[in-house]
Design a protein around this motif. Sequence first.
Motif, PDB file in Angstrom:
ATOM      1  N   GLY A   9      -5.873   4.515   3.255  1.00 31.04           N
ATOM      2  CA  GLY A   9      -5.952   4.783   1.829  1.00 31.04           C
ATOM      3  C   GLY A   9      -7.309   5.348   1.449  1.00 31.04           C
ATOM      4  N   GLY A  10      -7.426   5.757   0.198  1.00 29.85           N
ATOM      5  CA  GLY A  10      -8.684   6.304  -0.286  1.00 29.85           C
ATOM      6  C   GLY A  10      -8.523   6.988  -1.610  1.00 29.85           C
ATOM      7  N   LEU A  11      -9.572   7.710  -1.995  1.00 26.45           N
ATOM      8  CA  LEU A  11      -9.590   8.461  -3.250  1.00 26.45           C
ATOM      9  C   LEU A  11      -9.375   9.939  -2.938  1.00 26.45           C
ATOM     10  CD1 LEU A  11     -10.200   8.734  -6.302  1.00 26.45           C
ATOM     11  CD2 LEU A  11     -12.627   8.882  -5.692  1.00 26.45           C
ATOM     12  N   VAL A  12      -8.432  10.549  -3.642  1.00 33.53           N
ATOM     13  CA  VAL A  12      -8.117  11.955  -3.403  1.00 33.53           C
ATOM     14  C   VAL A  12      -7.796  12.618  -4.731  1.00 33.53           C
ATOM     15  CG1 VAL A  12      -5.674  11.483  -2.973  1.00 33.53           C
ATOM     16  CG2 VAL A  12      -6.740  13.511  -1.969  1.00 33.53           C
ATOM     17  N   GLN A  13      -8.056  13.896  -4.825  1.00 32.83           N
ATOM     18  CA  GLN A  13      -7.725  14.635  -6.039  1.00 32.83           C
ATOM     19  C   GLN A  13      -6.237  14.968  -6.060  1.00 32.83           C
ATOM     20  OE1 GLN A  13     -10.368  18.063  -6.159  1.00 32.83           O
ATOM     21  NE2 GLN A  13     -11.819  16.928  -7.442  1.00 32.83           N
ATOM     22  N   GLY A  16      -3.849  16.727  -3.352  1.00 36.96           N
ATOM     23  CA  GLY A  16      -4.349  16.470  -2.017  1.00 36.96           C
ATOM     24  C   GLY A  16      -3.377  15.677  -1.165  1.00 36.96           C
ATOM     25  N   SER A  17      -3.855  15.311   0.027  1.00 41.41           N
ATOM     26  CA  SER A  17      -3.010  14.605   0.996  1.00 41.41           C
ATOM     27  C   SER A  17      -3.737  13.408   1.583  1.00 41.41           C
ATOM     28  CB  SER A  17      -2.620  15.550   2.143  1.00 41.41           C
ATOM     29  OG  SER A  17      -1.869  16.642   1.680  1.00 41.41           O
ATOM     30  N   LEU A  18      -2.969  12.435   1.987  1.00 39.27           N
ATOM     31  CA  LEU A  18      -3.460  11.279   2.735  1.00 39.27           C
ATOM     32  C   LEU A  18      -2.403  10.890   3.752  1.00 39.27           C
ATOM     33  CD1 LEU A  18      -5.004   8.871   0.035  1.00 39.27           C
ATOM     34  CD2 LEU A  18      -6.249  10.067   1.852  1.00 39.27           C
ATOM     35  N   ARG A  19      -2.849  10.281   4.832  1.00 41.37           N
ATOM     36  CA  ARG A  19      -1.924   9.745   5.825  1.00 41.37           C
ATOM     37  C   ARG A  19      -2.207   8.272   6.007  1.00 41.37           C
ATOM     38  NH1 ARG A  19      -1.691  10.557  12.345  1.00 41.37           N
ATOM     39  NH2 ARG A  19       0.573  10.605  12.612  1.00 41.37           N
ATOM     40  N   LYS A  87      -0.005  12.946  -6.734  1.00 41.60           N
ATOM     41  CA  LYS A  87      -0.097  12.974  -8.194  1.00 41.60           C
ATOM     42  C   LYS A  87      -0.806  11.709  -8.670  1.00 41.60           C
ATOM     43  CE  LYS A  87       4.468  15.184  -8.408  1.00 41.60           C
ATOM     44  NZ  LYS A  87       5.848  15.062  -8.969  1.00 41.60           N
ATOM     45  N   PRO A  88      -1.412  11.755  -9.840  1.00 32.89           N
ATOM     46  CA  PRO A  88      -2.060  10.538 -10.354  1.00 32.89           C
ATOM     47  C   PRO A  88      -1.109   9.349 -10.418  1.00 32.89           C
ATOM     48  CG  PRO A  88      -2.774  12.428 -11.611  1.00 32.89           C
ATOM     49  CD  PRO A  88      -1.690  12.923 -10.686  1.00 32.89           C
ATOM     50  N   GLU A  89       0.160   9.586 -10.674  1.00 28.59           N
ATOM     51  CA  GLU A  89       1.120   8.480 -10.739  1.00 28.59           C
ATOM     52  C   GLU A  89       1.442   7.871  -9.376  1.00 28.59           C
ATOM     53  OE1 GLU A  89       1.430  11.561 -12.052  1.00 28.59           O
ATOM     54  OE2 GLU A  89       3.525  12.271 -11.913  1.00 28.59           O
ATOM     55  N   ASP A  90       0.929   8.458  -8.310  1.00 23.36           N
ATOM     56  CA  ASP A  90       1.059   7.852  -6.981  1.00 23.36           C
ATOM     57  C   ASP A  90      -0.013   6.781  -6.732  1.00 23.36           C
ATOM     58  OD1 ASP A  90       1.829  11.119  -5.728  1.00 23.36           O
ATOM     59  OD2 ASP A  90       3.245   9.485  -6.104  1.00 23.36           O
ATOM     60  N   THR A  91      -0.938   6.652  -7.649  1.00 23.28           N
ATOM     61  CA  THR A  91      -1.994   5.652  -7.510  1.00 23.28           C
ATOM     62  C   THR A  91      -1.400   4.253  -7.474  1.00 23.28           C
ATOM     63  OG1 THR A  91      -3.664   7.018  -8.602  1.00 23.28           O
ATOM     64  CG2 THR A  91      -4.018   4.629  -8.628  1.00 23.28           C
ATOM     65  N   GLN A 122      -5.396   0.742  -0.674  1.00 18.45           N
ATOM     66  CA  GLN A 122      -5.463   1.354  -1.999  1.00 18.45           C
ATOM     67  C   GLN A 122      -5.436   2.876  -1.902  1.00 18.45           C
ATOM     68  OE1 GLN A 122      -5.764  -0.121  -5.279  1.00 18.45           O
ATOM     69  NE2 GLN A 122      -5.394   2.012  -5.880  1.00 18.45           N
ATOM     70  N   VAL A 123      -4.578   3.476  -2.691  1.00 26.75           N
ATOM     71  CA  VAL A 123      -4.538   4.932  -2.831  1.00 26.75           C
ATOM     72  C   VAL A 123      -4.818   5.261  -4.286  1.00 26.75           C
ATOM     73  CG1 VAL A 123      -3.081   6.985  -2.761  1.00 26.75           C
ATOM     74  CG2 VAL A 123      -2.954   5.296  -0.918  1.00 26.75           C
ATOM     75  N   THR A 124      -5.829   6.070  -4.528  1.00 23.68           N
ATOM     76  CA  THR A 124      -6.189   6.469  -5.883  1.00 23.68           C
ATOM     77  C   THR A 124      -6.195   7.990  -5.954  1.00 23.68           C
ATOM     78  OG1 THR A 124      -7.572   4.494  -6.148  1.00 23.68           O
ATOM     79  CG2 THR A 124      -7.902   6.293  -7.714  1.00 23.68           C
ATOM     80  N   VAL A 125      -5.412   8.519  -6.878  1.00 27.49           N
ATOM     81  CA  VAL A 125      -5.312   9.963  -7.052  1.00 27.49           C
ATOM     82  C   VAL A 125      -5.908  10.327  -8.405  1.00 27.49           C
ATOM     83  CG1 VAL A 125      -3.802  11.961  -7.053  1.00 27.49           C
ATOM     84  CG2 VAL A 125      -3.211   9.951  -5.676  1.00 27.49           C
ATOM     85  N   SER A 126      -6.954  11.112  -8.381  1.00 29.17           N
ATOM     86  CA  SER A 126      -7.620  11.511  -9.628  1.00 29.17           C
ATOM     87  C   SER A 126      -7.038  12.823 -10.139  1.00 29.17           C
ATOM     88  CB  SER A 126      -9.120  11.651  -9.401  1.00 29.17           C
ATOM     89  OG  SER A 126      -9.376  12.679  -8.469  1.00 29.17           O
ATOM     90  N   SER A 127      -7.034  12.937 -11.457  1.00 28.21           N
ATOM     91  CA  SER A 127      -6.463  14.166 -12.059  1.00 28.21           C
ATOM     92  C   SER A 127      -7.512  15.240 -12.238  1.00 28.21           C
ATOM     93  CB  SER A 127      -5.842  13.820 -13.407  1.00 28.21           C
ATOM     94  OG  SER A 127      -6.819  13.227 -14.248  1.00 28.21           O
TER      95      SER A 127
END
Length: 127
Positions: A9-13, A16-19, A87-91, A122-127
């Motif tokens: 997990g992490g912070l991504v715009q 973006g992508s995460l695995r 998307k931010p709603e994936d947070t 934790q996954v955080t997606v910023s807008s």
Amino acid sequence: QVPVVESGGGLVQAGGSLRLSCAASGRSFSSYAMGWFRQAPGKEREFVAAISWRWGTTYYADSVKGRFTISRDNAKKTAYLQMNSLKPEDTAVYYCAADKASHRLVPVDDGYEYEYWGQGTQVTVSS
């Protein structure tokens, strides 16, 4: 028994992508379907994706279909969740878990059918 530990997990715009990875211990990993769930603040836990123990049958929530891909490597006792076009709603905090029933051919989306939940990542997606 299939105790698991999530990571990745992490912070991504947005966009973006995460695995995410779900590392399991115990000898029985290859016999159980694996599922990914998530819980956002103030919301109930929701199903994200699941993969069968064999043949790689997958099942996705409508909200992530076409953007997320679940996979597994039984030799490494690890399940993955590739998340693209975030998307931010994936947070949310993302959890993986093992199916209570071994050798289930079609994975299910009911969290009560899963056990050995990890601590979450934790996954955080910023807008």
